[in-house]
Each structure stands twice: as C-alpha cells, then as structure tokens.
Design a protein around this motif. Structure first.
Motif, PDB file in Angstrom:
ATOM      1  N   ASN A 237       0.849  -1.203   0.000  1.00 41.37           N
ATOM      2  CA  ASN A 237       0.000   0.000   0.000  1.00 41.37           C
ATOM      3  C   ASN A 237       0.885   1.255   0.000  1.00 41.37           C
ATOM      4  O   ASN A 237       2.118   1.156  -0.004  1.00 41.37           O
ATOM      5  CB  ASN A 237      -0.928  -0.014   1.219  1.00 41.37           C
ATOM      6  CG  ASN A 237      -0.141  -0.213   2.512  1.00 41.37           C
ATOM      7  OD1 ASN A 237       0.886   0.432   2.722  1.00 41.37           O
ATOM      8  ND2 ASN A 237      -0.584  -1.124   3.366  1.00 41.37           N
ATOM      9  N   ALA A 238       0.242   2.416   0.052  1.00 41.20           N
ATOM     10  CA  ALA A 238       0.982   3.692  -0.024  1.00 41.20           C
ATOM     11  C   ALA A 238       1.913   3.873   1.177  1.00 41.20           C
ATOM     12  O   ALA A 238       3.021   4.404   1.033  1.00 41.20           O
ATOM     13  CB  ALA A 238      -0.018   4.848  -0.099  1.00 41.20           C
ATOM     14  N   GLU A 239       1.485   3.422   2.345  1.00 44.27           N
ATOM     15  CA  GLU A 239       2.329   3.577   3.532  1.00 44.27           C
ATOM     16  C   GLU A 239       3.628   2.785   3.374  1.00 44.27           C
ATOM     17  O   GLU A 239       4.729   3.312   3.623  1.00 44.27           O
ATOM     18  CB  GLU A 239       1.585   3.120   4.792  1.00 44.27           C
ATOM     19  CG  GLU A 239       2.417   3.314   6.052  1.00 44.27           C
ATOM     20  CD  GLU A 239       1.734   2.741   7.282  1.00 44.27           C
ATOM     21  OE1 GLU A 239       1.023   3.484   7.966  1.00 44.27           O
ATOM     22  OE2 GLU A 239       1.908   1.519   7.537  1.00 44.27           O
ATOM     23  N   ASP A 240       3.521   1.546   2.950  1.00 44.70           N
ATOM     24  CA  ASP A 240       4.716   0.710   2.742  1.00 44.70           C
ATOM     25  C   ASP A 240       5.693   1.394   1.794  1.00 44.70           C
ATOM     26  O   ASP A 240       6.893   1.429   2.023  1.00 44.70           O
ATOM     27  CB  ASP A 240       4.345  -0.637   2.093  1.00 44.70           C
ATOM     28  CG  ASP A 240       3.635  -1.563   3.053  1.00 44.70           C
ATOM     29  OD1 ASP A 240       3.608  -1.241   4.257  1.00 44.70           O
ATOM     30  OD2 ASP A 240       3.102  -2.591   2.586  1.00 44.70           O
ATOM     31  N   TRP A 241       5.144   1.927   0.710  1.00 41.70           N
ATOM     32  CA  TRP A 241       6.006   2.527  -0.321  1.00 41.70           C
ATOM     33  C   TRP A 241       6.720   3.758   0.226  1.00 41.70           C
ATOM     34  O   TRP A 241       7.931   3.917   0.060  1.00 41.70           O
ATOM     35  CB  TRP A 241       5.165   2.884  -1.559  1.00 41.70           C
ATOM     36  CG  TRP A 241       6.014   3.267  -2.738  1.00 41.70           C
ATOM     37  CD1 TRP A 241       6.615   2.423  -3.628  1.00 41.70           C
ATOM     38  CD2 TRP A 241       6.383   4.592  -3.133  1.00 41.70           C
ATOM     39  NE1 TRP A 241       7.331   3.143  -4.551  1.00 41.70           N
ATOM     40  CE2 TRP A 241       7.200   4.473  -4.274  1.00 41.70           C
ATOM     41  CE3 TRP A 241       6.093   5.853  -2.642  1.00 41.70           C
ATOM     42  CZ2 TRP A 241       7.728   5.584  -4.935  1.00 41.70           C
ATOM     43  CZ3 TRP A 241       6.624   6.965  -3.292  1.00 41.70           C
ATOM     44  CH2 TRP A 241       7.436   6.817  -4.422  1.00 41.70           C
ATOM     45  N   LEU A 242       5.950   4.613   0.929  1.00 44.19           N
ATOM     46  CA  LEU A 242       6.550   5.839   1.479  1.00 44.19           C
ATOM     47  C   LEU A 242       7.578   5.523   2.564  1.00 44.19           C
ATOM     48  O   LEU A 242       8.664   6.104   2.600  1.00 44.19           O
ATOM     49  CB  LEU A 242       5.451   6.751   2.038  1.00 44.19           C
ATOM     50  CG  LEU A 242       4.589   7.432   0.965  1.00 44.19           C
ATOM     51  CD1 LEU A 242       3.313   7.997   1.564  1.00 44.19           C
ATOM     52  CD2 LEU A 242       5.374   8.538   0.264  1.00 44.19           C
ATOM     53  N   TYR A 243       7.246   4.583   3.449  1.00 38.29           N
ATOM     54  CA  TYR A 243       8.202   4.210   4.504  1.00 38.29           C
ATOM     55  C   TYR A 243       9.508   3.726   3.887  1.00 38.29           C
ATOM     56  O   TYR A 243      10.592   4.003   4.381  1.00 38.29           O
ATOM     57  CB  TYR A 243       7.623   3.090   5.375  1.00 38.29           C
ATOM     58  CG  TYR A 243       6.673   3.554   6.465  1.00 38.29           C
ATOM     59  CD1 TYR A 243       6.198   4.860   6.513  1.00 38.29           C
ATOM     60  CD2 TYR A 243       6.239   2.670   7.464  1.00 38.29           C
ATOM     61  CE1 TYR A 243       5.317   5.275   7.506  1.00 38.29           C
ATOM     62  CE2 TYR A 243       5.373   3.077   8.463  1.00 38.29           C
ATOM     63  CZ  TYR A 243       4.910   4.382   8.474  1.00 38.29           C
ATOM     64  OH  TYR A 243       4.056   4.786   9.458  1.00 38.29           O
ATOM     65  N   SER A 244       9.395   2.990   2.781  1.00 37.70           N
ATOM     66  CA  SER A 244      10.605   2.416   2.184  1.00 37.70           C
ATOM     67  C   SER A 244      11.423   3.468   1.407  1.00 37.70           C
ATOM     68  O   SER A 244      12.576   3.233   1.070  1.00 37.70           O
ATOM     69  CB  SER A 244      10.244   1.251   1.258  1.00 37.70           C
ATOM     70  OG  SER A 244       9.640   1.763   0.096  1.00 37.70           O
ATOM     71  N   LYS A 245      10.819   4.606   1.144  1.00 40.31           N
ATOM     72  CA  LYS A 245      11.540   5.663   0.403  1.00 40.31           C
ATOM     73  C   LYS A 245      12.035   6.789   1.308  1.00 40.31           C
ATOM     74  O   LYS A 245      13.129   7.308   1.123  1.00 40.31           O
ATOM     75  CB  LYS A 245      10.624   6.301  -0.664  1.00 40.31           C
ATOM     76  CG  LYS A 245      10.155   5.357  -1.720  1.00 40.31           C
ATOM     77  CD  LYS A 245      11.273   5.064  -2.689  1.00 40.31           C
ATOM     78  CE  LYS A 245      10.848   4.005  -3.681  1.00 40.31           C
ATOM     79  NZ  LYS A 245      11.954   3.292  -4.304  1.00 40.31           N
ATOM     80  N   ILE A 246      11.167   7.191   2.287  1.00 38.56           N
ATOM     81  CA  ILE A 246      11.528   8.387   3.081  1.00 38.56           C
ATOM     82  C   ILE A 246      11.372   8.187   4.589  1.00 38.56           C
ATOM     83  O   ILE A 246      11.646   9.094   5.367  1.00 38.56           O
ATOM     84  CB  ILE A 246      10.681   9.619   2.652  1.00 38.56           C
ATOM     85  CG1 ILE A 246       9.175   9.292   2.670  1.00 38.56           C
ATOM     86  CG2 ILE A 246      11.130  10.139   1.291  1.00 38.56           C
ATOM     87  CD1 ILE A 246       8.273  10.500   2.477  1.00 38.56           C
TER      88      ILE A 246
ATOM     89  N   ASP B 226      -7.019   6.039   4.978  1.00 35.84           N
ATOM     90  CA  ASP B 226      -5.690   6.002   5.583  1.00 35.84           C
ATOM     91  C   ASP B 226      -4.674   5.560   4.519  1.00 35.84           C
ATOM     92  O   ASP B 226      -5.034   4.867   3.560  1.00 35.84           O
ATOM     93  CB  ASP B 226      -5.705   5.007   6.745  1.00 35.84           C
ATOM     94  CG  ASP B 226      -4.396   5.051   7.513  1.00 35.84           C
ATOM     95  OD1 ASP B 226      -4.218   5.989   8.303  1.00 35.84           O
ATOM     96  OD2 ASP B 226      -3.544   4.163   7.275  1.00 35.84           O
ATOM     97  N   LEU B 227      -3.415   5.952   4.725  1.00 37.40           N
ATOM     98  CA  LEU B 227      -2.357   5.560   3.776  1.00 37.40           C
ATOM     99  C   LEU B 227      -2.314   4.054   3.527  1.00 37.40           C
ATOM    100  O   LEU B 227      -1.974   3.600   2.437  1.00 37.40           O
ATOM    101  CB  LEU B 227      -0.998   5.996   4.319  1.00 37.40           C
ATOM    102  CG  LEU B 227      -0.550   7.424   4.011  1.00 37.40           C
ATOM    103  CD1 LEU B 227       0.735   7.735   4.752  1.00 37.40           C
ATOM    104  CD2 LEU B 227      -0.355   7.610   2.506  1.00 37.40           C
ATOM    105  N   LYS B 228      -2.675   3.295   4.553  1.00 37.23           N
ATOM    106  CA  LYS B 228      -2.637   1.817   4.431  1.00 37.23           C
ATOM    107  C   LYS B 228      -3.676   1.306   3.430  1.00 37.23           C
ATOM    108  O   LYS B 228      -3.537   0.222   2.883  1.00 37.23           O
ATOM    109  CB  LYS B 228      -2.952   1.177   5.787  1.00 37.23           C
ATOM    110  CG  LYS B 228      -1.805   1.128   6.755  1.00 37.23           C
ATOM    111  CD  LYS B 228      -2.174   0.122   7.883  1.00 37.23           C
ATOM    112  CE  LYS B 228      -1.082  -0.023   8.880  1.00 37.23           C
ATOM    113  NZ  LYS B 228      -0.878   1.155   9.728  1.00 37.23           N
ATOM    114  N   GLU B 229      -4.756   2.087   3.250  1.00 38.35           N
ATOM    115  CA  GLU B 229      -5.837   1.635   2.359  1.00 38.35           C
ATOM    116  C   GLU B 229      -5.659   2.098   0.914  1.00 38.35           C
ATOM    117  O   GLU B 229      -6.369   1.656   0.010  1.00 38.35           O
ATOM    118  CB  GLU B 229      -7.175   2.173   2.868  1.00 38.35           C
ATOM    119  CG  GLU B 229      -7.563   1.680   4.243  1.00 38.35           C
ATOM    120  CD  GLU B 229      -8.769   2.449   4.744  1.00 38.35           C
ATOM    121  OE1 GLU B 229      -9.889   1.954   4.521  1.00 38.35           O
ATOM    122  OE2 GLU B 229      -8.575   3.538   5.308  1.00 38.35           O
TER     123      GLU B 229
END
Ligand SMILES: Cc1cc2nc3c(=O)[nH]c(=O)nc-3n(C[C@H](O)[C@H](O)[C@H](O)COP(=O)(O)OP(=O)(O)OC[C@H]3O[C@@H](n4cnc5c(N)ncnc54)[C@H](O)[C@@H]3O)c2cc1C
Length: 375
Positions: free
Chosen positions: A134-143, A163-166
């Motif tokens: 999801n979007a949260e995973d992607w953002l956490y892995s980048k920034i 939520d970012l997770k959804e």
C-alpha cells in the motif's frame, strides 16, 4: 459524407476523437451536459478582477511526449511555465514539495549540501519492506515514517478519505522525490508549458471544424444512439449501465474562491497544506504567466476542500484506487460488457487517473486505430 458519430463529453478525450473523426470526413455531433467546452480543463477570465482562473482547479501541462505536444501545438501557442509547489508546515513555514534537500534540511535542522549525505541520512530512517502492499509501505521504504507522517498522512486522509494503508501505492508514486536542489513539481517531464491564451481557447480551435456540431447543456440519453452509427462516450461507465454492478467512487473538490486586495502569496502559485485542516491547497492565479495584468490590484485565491463526489453535485474528479483495487475489479465488470456501437473513453469512461497529455495520447491512438479499422 461518412458515418454519423456521436461523441459524449467535450473534454480532451471527446474533443480529440471529434477532431480526428471530422478530419477524416465523419459527421460528428459533440454533446456536453455542461454549458461550456473543455471539460475539466475549462478556464475563463474573471470579470471583477480580470484574472484568468481554471474552474476545476489548476491545470499544468507537462509531458515528455513530443507527438502529443506537436499535435496540440496546431491549436495553441505556448508560454513556458515550470510548476513549483511549497507546503505550509506550520503557521509561517513554507518548504518545497516534492521533498528535496532543502525540505530535509528544514525539517531535520540539518545543513546537507549534497545528495550523497541526504541519502546516507535517509538510509537510517527508511523502513525496508519486502512486499509493498500500500501507499504507507512505499513511502516508509523511500523516506521513512517521520516525513511520511508530516507530508503524506493527514494530506492523504483528507484528499482520499482513506488512511495511507488503504490507498494504492500507485497514487503516491506519482510524486517524485529529489535529494538535490531540484524543486520542480514535474522534474522528469521535458515539456512544460501553459496554453498562452488559455485552455478554452485551445479547445475552441480544436473543435473549429465544419464537420463538428457542438451541443452544450445536453445530457446524454440512450435513445440518442439510434440516430448515429457509432458513439464515443466519456460519461461515467457505471452511470451508463445504471450502476448494475455498483457505484465506482470518485473524490471531488469544492473550490472556495476569494477576492483579495493584498497579495500574501509570496510569489507562489500553489501552497499545499499537509496539516489536519480541511483544505489541501490554495492557488494564487495571478502568479501563473499570462493570467493577470501586471498592475492588477485585485487577486483571486482559491482554496480546495476534497470530499466524496456525492457531496459535490456528483462532480467526479479522481477515481479511487485502493490497495486491493476493489473498484478496479468492479470497473472490469462494466468494461467486459459487450457493445458494438459504443466505446467508452477518457477519465470517467475508463475509470483511470489520467493527466491531460495521457488522455490526448490515448485518444489519438484509439481514434486512429478505429478509423483505420472502419475504412
Ligand atoms: C482538480 C484537477 C486538477 C487537475 N490538474 C491537472 C494538471 O495539472 N495537469 C494535467 O495534465 N491534468 C490535470 N488534471 C486532469 C485533467 O483534467 C484530465 O486529464 C482531463 O480533463 C481528462 O479529460 P476527459 O475528456 O477524460 O474528461 P473531462 O475533462 O472530465 O471531460 C468529460 C466531459 O464529459 C461530460 N459528460 C459527462 N457525463 C456526461 C453526460 N451524461 N452527458 C453529456 N456530457 C457528459 C462532462 O461534463 C465533461 O465535460 C486535473 C484534474 C482535476 C480534476
């Protein structure tokens, strides 16, 4: 004269189809339920202030597709404009978005001077994920979490109501990060301009053809199809089929315009709000080139409040892309219905998040193929 074709929707999708059909000898009727052409790209000059505004939010043309640019250049002159955005992170602090070296220095109180140092710093903050769900995973892995929580979490909640997770990571992936001084919003696009006399003028030229008959304030009705040999339709596909497989949701935006006597934009066109307030951004139109006279003393500021499309007269702007693509599956059910005489096109017809250059590109490819197969 060749066949009679009905085109529904005078946005880029419908207008490009109409133009190409007309050029190839088809007799085209183009309808739109709104009282103007240009779809969501419609712009006009406000009488009180003489400032040009885009009715459906700021439209910045950017692409690397030379064919699209060349095609549109037949209908408009261009004015160079490279879009930049800042985010208000507290009462007086503005930082660049997409995140760049200066954003990171401001947030973490650092003095990094080069990309390598920023990368090394972020390397300690990022949370690596094997599977990006999801979007949260992607953002956490980048920034990492901190920047995600400042710049994306509340913003995403108000923009998408989720939520970012959804949310699908496809949505946040569109925003590029830079760890240098790059502060352009579309750093990868080599062509960035605005139509010099506005989008509406571009559409007027695009649709100026003797084989195109334009009918505005005209809602599509299924009985119309009988009078034509074929129909290209950019209306929402679920609405056409009376929602038989369910509704395809969209986010919409309420635009709150105010006339200002003081310019408090600091020269910025767009200021985003990443906080918990209901607004996502404000636009100061006079800072766009050719949008206001030099000595204008009145300014227009437009603030945006995102909402579900059911709360804004069914104005459909952004198809909702969830992490499990549940609405993509519903869309496929509609898409798979067999039709001989009708083809769905554009953002709402194909339930896709598309920028202008993508709609133009898809439309040119689609209509050329259709004309060839119909010869
Ligand atoms: C707030 C916002 C900001 C954007 N910013 C940018 C940007 O900066 N850069 C960029 O490249 N793209 C941007 N876009 C995307 C751009 O607007 C779209 O790519 C483009 O408008 C899509 O063209 P279209 O023809 O598919 O749809 P539209 O422009 O929406 O046109 C569809 C038309 O069909 C008509 N219609 C629908 N149903 C019916 C019916 N039943 N009967 C008759 N007519 C009907 C509608 O009235 C509408 O005029 C933005 C979009 C939004 C919403």
């Amino acid at each position: 004269m060749k066949n009679k074709v009905l085109v529904v929707g005078a946005g880029f999708a419908g207008s490009i189809h109409a133009r190409e059909l007309a050029e190839n000898g088809y007799n085209v009727t183009l309808i739109d339920k709104r009282d103007h052409i240009a779809g969501n790209c419609y712009d006009f000059i406000d009488r009180e202030t003489s400032v040009r505004i885009h009715r459906y939010g700021p439209h910045l043309f950017h692409t690397s597709n030379g064919t699209v640019f060349e095609y549109l250049s037949k209908f408009t002159k261009w004015t160079k404009y490279e879009h930049r955005v800042v985010v208000k992170i507290n009462k007086n602090k503005l930082v660049p978005l997409p995140i760049n070296i200066n954003t990171i220095n401001d947030i973490f109180n650092q003095t990094f001077k080069n990309e390598e140092d920023v990368r090394a710093f972020l390397d300690k903050l990022i949370i690596r994920k094997k599977n990006i769900m999801n979007a949260e995973d992607w953002l956490y892995s980048k920034i990492g979490k901190e920047l995600t929580d400042i710049f994306y979490r509340p913003y995403t909640k108000k923009m998408w109501g989720l939520d970012l997770k959804e949310v699908s990571h496809a949505i946040v992936k569109r925003i590029k990060f830079s760890f240098s001084n790059e502060d352009r919003y579309f750093p990868n696009d080599t062509i960035q301009y605005l139509p010099t006399n506005g989008y509406t003028c571009l559409f007027e030229n695009l649709l100026d053809h003797e084989n195109i008959d334009i009918k505005l304030s005209q809602n599509f009705d299924k009985s119309m199809i009988n009078e034509f040999d074929f129909c290209f339709n950019s209306m929402p596909i679920d609405e056409y089929y009376d929602f038989r497989y369910g509704h395809l949701p969209y986010r919409s935006i309420k635009f709150v315009h105010s006339t200002e006597t003081r310019d408090s934009s600091n020269g910025h066109v767009v200021i985003n709000y990443s906080d918990q307030s209901r607004y996502t951004r404000e636009t100061w139109w006079h800072n766009l080139p050719k949008h206001a006279e030099k000595n204008n003393s009145l300014y227009i500021k437009t603030k945006e409040i995102p909402c579900d499309y059911s709360e804004n007269n069914l104005e459909r702007y952004y198809p909702v892309k969830t992490h499990d693509d549940r609405y993509g599956k519903t869309y496929n059910e509609y898409k798979n219905i067999n039709e001989n005489q009708i083809q769905f096109i554009g953002r709402c017809g194909t339930y896709q998040y598309l920028d202008m250059h993508q709609v133009v590109n898809q439309s040119l490819i689609n209509i050329k193929k259709w004309i060839k197969s119909n010869e």
